[in-house]
Each structure stands twice: as C-alpha cells, then as structure tokens.
Design an enzyme around this catalytic site. Structure first.
Site, PDB file in Angstrom:
ATOM      1  N   ARG A 333       9.068  27.556  19.806  1.00 47.40           N
ATOM      2  CA  ARG A 333       8.085  26.925  20.050  1.00 47.40           C
ATOM      3  C   ARG A 333       7.831  25.792  18.940  1.00 47.40           C
ATOM      4  NH1 ARG A 333       3.803  31.857  21.964  1.00 47.40           N
ATOM      5  NH2 ARG A 333       5.416  32.771  23.453  1.00 47.40           N
ATOM      6  N   ARG A 348       2.823  32.383  12.309  1.00 46.87           N
ATOM      7  CA  ARG A 348       3.333  31.378  13.307  1.00 46.87           C
ATOM      8  C   ARG A 348       4.392  30.408  12.902  1.00 46.87           C
ATOM      9  NH1 ARG A 348      -0.108  29.472  17.039  1.00 46.87           N
ATOM     10  NH2 ARG A 348      -2.112  30.343  16.073  1.00 46.87           N
ATOM     11  N   GLU A 420      -3.783  37.401  16.869  1.00 51.79           N
ATOM     12  CA  GLU A 420      -3.342  37.955  18.362  1.00 51.79           C
ATOM     13  C   GLU A 420      -1.828  38.328  18.153  1.00 51.79           C
ATOM     14  OE1 GLU A 420      -1.548  35.814  22.193  1.00 51.79           O
ATOM     15  OE2 GLU A 420      -2.920  34.677  20.978  1.00 51.79           O
ATOM     16  N   SER A 423      -0.623  39.319  24.796  1.00 55.13           N
ATOM     17  CA  SER A 423      -1.379  38.799  25.831  1.00 55.13           C
ATOM     18  C   SER A 423      -0.848  39.535  27.075  1.00 55.13           C
ATOM     19  CB  SER A 423      -1.393  37.344  25.918  1.00 55.13           C
ATOM     20  OG  SER A 423      -0.239  36.769  26.290  1.00 55.13           O
ATOM     21  N   ARG A 476       4.720  39.008  14.449  1.00 54.24           N
ATOM     22  CA  ARG A 476       3.592  39.529  14.046  1.00 54.24           C
ATOM     23  C   ARG A 476       3.350  40.996  13.904  1.00 54.24           C
ATOM     24  NH1 ARG A 476      -0.437  34.932  17.454  1.00 54.24           N
ATOM     25  NH2 ARG A 476       0.701  33.326  16.549  1.00 54.24           N
TER      26      ARG A 476
END
Length: 513
Positions: A333, A348, A420, A423, A476
């Site tokens: 990403r 990140r 986070e 999801s 994470r």
C-alpha cells in the site's frame, strides 16, 4: 484492516452528454424499456415509473467524438437506479461520493432511446430483406435495394453511437458506491456505533514502552537499514519477531481452516482491471495501490482482490455455495496522505503479511455470514488476550464496495490509543456484478416430463454476494502483542495460543550483552 476505496476518483474526466441525434430517412419516435435484470440489494419495494420522449431527428453526418473506452463493463441495474433515484441520491450524499447521478440517469435515458431505435431499424432492415426474397418488378427490387442500403448505413451509424454512449454510461456509473445497510450510522468516522467491547486495558505498574522502543531493545526490527534499502515505512523483522510473524500466520490459518475455510496463497501482482472490479481505484489521486509502470498490472493491497478474481466470469452451481477461503499474501500500500506520530513504526507500512477471509454466498445469507466473520475475528483476538472494541462504521467511512463494515480496534498502550487491527465487510453483489460471478439457483419444482431433444432445464442466474474480513494483519498484531504483554524487565510474554507455533517459546527476553 481494509484497503480504502474511493468511489469518485475514476471519473476525473467529466464526459458531456451527447447531443440529440437524428436519422434523416424518417422522423422517428423513441421509447424506453428496462434492460437489466436483477437489482442492487434494497429493503424497499421498487418504485416503478415510465418515461417517454418526443420525436428527434438524427443526421447521418456528424463530427466524430472522442470517447474514453472502459476496460471492462459492470452489470449495473440502471433501471433500478432510475426507479429509485431518491434512495440512490441520498446514498451518494451519505457516502460522500462524487458520483454525478443526474449525468448517469441522463446517459441511461439516451441509451434506452437509442437502443429502441436501433432495434426498430433492425426490424425494418429485416423486413426489407424478406421482401427481396419474393417475385418483384425490376423497379421495385431496385427501390428495395436502395432502401436497404440506406437502412444499413443508418444502422451502422446508430450502432456506433450506441457503443460510444454505453462506454460513457459505464465510465460514470462504475463510480457509484454500493447501497448502504439501513442500520449503518450516517456520518463520518466519529459517528461509528459501538457494537461490542471485549476486556479492559491492562493496568501497568511500570512505565509503558511503545513497540518501537521494545523492538529496539529486544533487537526485533530494523527500520534504519530498510529505509536505506527500500525507503521510509519499510522494515526488517529479526530474531523472535520473525518467529512471531510465522506463528501468527500459522495460528490464524489453522484456526480459520478448521471453521471450514479453504486455505490458499495468491498471486501478488494482478491486472488493474481486477483491482477496479473489486472497487478500488489503482490510478486515482491518493490511491493506495502500487501500479507497475508500462503494464496493466498492480501489486495487491489485500488478498481480497486475487481471491475475488478466482471465480471471475463464471456461473457457479447452487450447491457450490457458500465458498469460503482463507488467503495468505503479502500486501502493498502506498499509504498516500498518511503522516504523523499515529503512523510511526509498524502501525502503517508499505508492505506486510496478512491472512484474509473471503466468502461467496447466496444473497439472502450474506448478513448472517457477515456476523459469522466478525464472530471469528472476535474469537481470534479474545484468545490472544487483547482488549478491543467492535465498531459498526458510519456511511462516509465505508469504501465503495461495502454495504456494511465492522472494524475492530485494539488497545495499544504504548501508543496510548485504540488502533484498527481488522475489518469485516459485506459487499453484497457490488463486486460480483463487476467480476461477473453468478450462480444458477437450484430448481424448486420438478422438471417437465417431456423435453425437446438437446434441451436441458435451466433457470435464470443470480449474482453471488461477497464478503471479506481480516484474520490477522501481522504488523499491527505485533504492535498489540509487544505493547500489551511487555514486562517490567523488558521482556514480552508470548500468548498461550501462539506458543505451539513458536517451538514452545513463551517469552522474548532481552539479549545478553
């Protein structure tokens, strides 16, 4: 940990509607009819209405128009969009989409008119051809030949216009976001609704370190060397961090597989069109996707993309559903626009390992499977001993494909906040309409006793629903484990469920100097 989808970036090039067109052989009256069967999910009944238009004339000679041709076509139910204009308009507003609905509907109306006229002219051409088969006077035959020639030329021109208009309609309509579940909170990220809270923050009797400090002291990663080799937001994992990554991956695959999911590894380079069909924009501003220069390929940002493509352009048997996959891949990403202390370290990064769940199912079952996915995530993170909360994300925080999305945010004491970690999204038929994934429902009634030779019994196909959810995004998870299970002596306790995957190692201890 979802990959952001921006529904509006694809139509940066605004296309004007084409002028009214006429055919000089005759003045014609154009009507409209519905084109696509099936519809986007809606709890509301359809609002049926018809519209008509006045006669228009189309000249054969016209200036050529530059049309950007879409690389693929989505099976969008334009009739449903037209008949439910108010619902769709409100949804676009609530999702902060930049879709120009009026332009889409205007193009669709023109498409319906033009298609009607093309069909009329084809019938007229066929009628002339049938007349030519009979006995005719020479003058009559010559008149029919001339009429057929004119019809052929006019039809070719209108068919070309229809192709160009279809391309315009697709380019605009592909930007529309999915419809939204009626229970989704309206608004931005701060309007997300708390669905569940698990555990409570650990109380420390000593100063808490963040994962960067712990990693440095335990010699677990090297950001400096990775920065020199690859750039910022890259990293090397070392020593027990490597074992911990492998343990997390194997544990997640093992736990999810035993729940009936088929494990797969995926290609990590895919065609740009597949990325777009899944609802992501590989070449828009602030895109999260790495595109390979000089090719039509991209690096994947999530295994959802290549797994979604497994059954692209196929018709599945009713008995095949549901299809459940758990996929292991690296993810890439750009993290465009991300900066600040909240993105430091492993939180990140540009490249990471992730285990992703993906389901294809019957439309009426997708809500239940969405709950199943979030339950699996909660069970996984509870077994690690994490404190986390599950959120029902608000409308403006949903990516274009999502009908509804749950996020799980875990407490990260070193960062002093929730972050986070996963999801779970129900995309209904948004992706399947673009990827061309259908199924043929099983017959509910016995077939007729007599069938024509060579004819089988088949019914209409329907689009499957697709869902995706994160089982384990490694960086994470490392942040959570290091920060939550640190000890005063600088060591980190390994959660019980991971120890069998780490050769029995139960603690990461400071290195002896």
């Amino acid at each position: 940990m979802g990959l952001s989808c921006v529904g509006g970036t694809l139509h940066a090039l605004k296309l004007a509607t084409i002028p009214a067109m006429t055919f000089s052989l005759s003045t014609i009256r154009m009507g409209t009819r519905g084109l696509l069967h099936g519809r986007i999910w809606s709890p509301m009944p359809l609002i049926c209405r018809a519209f008509s238009s006045n006669a228009v004339e189309v000249p054969l000679t016209r200036e050529p128009e530059l049309v950007v041709k879409p690389q693929w076509r989505a099976s969008i139910d334009f009739k449903w969009v037209r008949d439910n204009k108010e619902i769709v308009a409100a949804n676009i507003l609530n999702r902060n989409s930049t879709t120009d609905l009026e332009l889409v509907l205007n193009l669709y109306e023109q498409f319906c008119r033009l298609q009607k006229e093309v069909e009329r002219m084809r019938e007229e051409r066929n009628a002339v051809a049938n007349k030519m088969k009979g006995k005719l006077e020479s003058s009559e035959r010559q008149a029919l030949i001339e009429e057929g020639k004119n019809l052929k030329e006019g039809l070719l021109a209108l068919e070309e216009d229809l192709v160009h208009l279809t391309d315009k309609l697709q380019l605009e309509a592909q930007c529309m976001p999915n419809i939204t579940h009626p229970d989704v909170p309206i608004g931005g990220e701060d309007q997300a609704a708390l669905k569940k809270m698990v555990g409570s923050p650990r109380m420390f009797s000593f100063p808490v370190k963040d994962h960067l400090q712990l990693g440095k002291e335990l010699d677990l990663f090297d950001f400096d060397a990775a920065s020199e080799v690859s750039g910022s937001k890259f990293y090397y994992l070392k020593n027990e961090a490597v074992l911990l990554e492998m343990a997390l991956v194997n544990w997640a695959l093992s736990e999810v597989s035993r729940r009936g999911f088929v494990p797969v590894t995926t290609p990590e380079i895919v065609r740009s069109s597949v990325v777009e069909k899944c609802g992501f924009q590989p070449r828009g501003q602030n895109t999260q996707v790495y595109s390979i220069e000089g090719s039509d390929q991209c690096l994947i940002g999530t295994a959802e993309i290549p797994v979604g493509g497994i059954h692209m352009d196929s018709i599945l048997a009713d008995s095949d559903l549901p299809l459940k996959y758990v996929a292991l891949s690296h993810c890439f990403r750009t993290e465009a626009g991300a900066a600040g202390t909240a993105t430091r370290g492993l939180y990140r990064v540009h490249q990471f390992t992730k285990v992703e769940m993906f389901i294809l199912c019957h439309p009426e079952e997708s809500d239940n499977y969405h709950e199943e996915l979030i339950s699996i995530e909660q069970e996984l993170f509870s077994s690690l001993g994490l404190h986390f909360k599950t959120l029902d994300m608000a409308s403006a925080d949903l990516g274009a494909p999502a009908f509804r999305k749950y996020d799980i945010e875990a407490w990260m004491p070193g960062l002093g906040r929730y972050g986070e970690i996963s999801s779970a999204s129900n995309c209904t038929d948004y992706q399947s309409r673009r990827l061309g994934i259908r199924y043929r429902p099983a017959m509910t009634e016995p077939p007729p006793t007599k069938l024509k030779k060579g004819k089988g019994v088949t019914g209409p196909t329907r689009f499957v629903h697709t869902l995706n959810a994160t089982a384990c995004a490694v960086p994470r998870m490392l942040v959570c484990l290091l920060e939550n299970f640190q000890e005063e002596d600088g060591s980190v306790i390994i959660p019980q469920v991971l120890r069998p995957f780490m050769g029995g190692l139960d603690v990461i201890s400071p290195k002896l100097k």
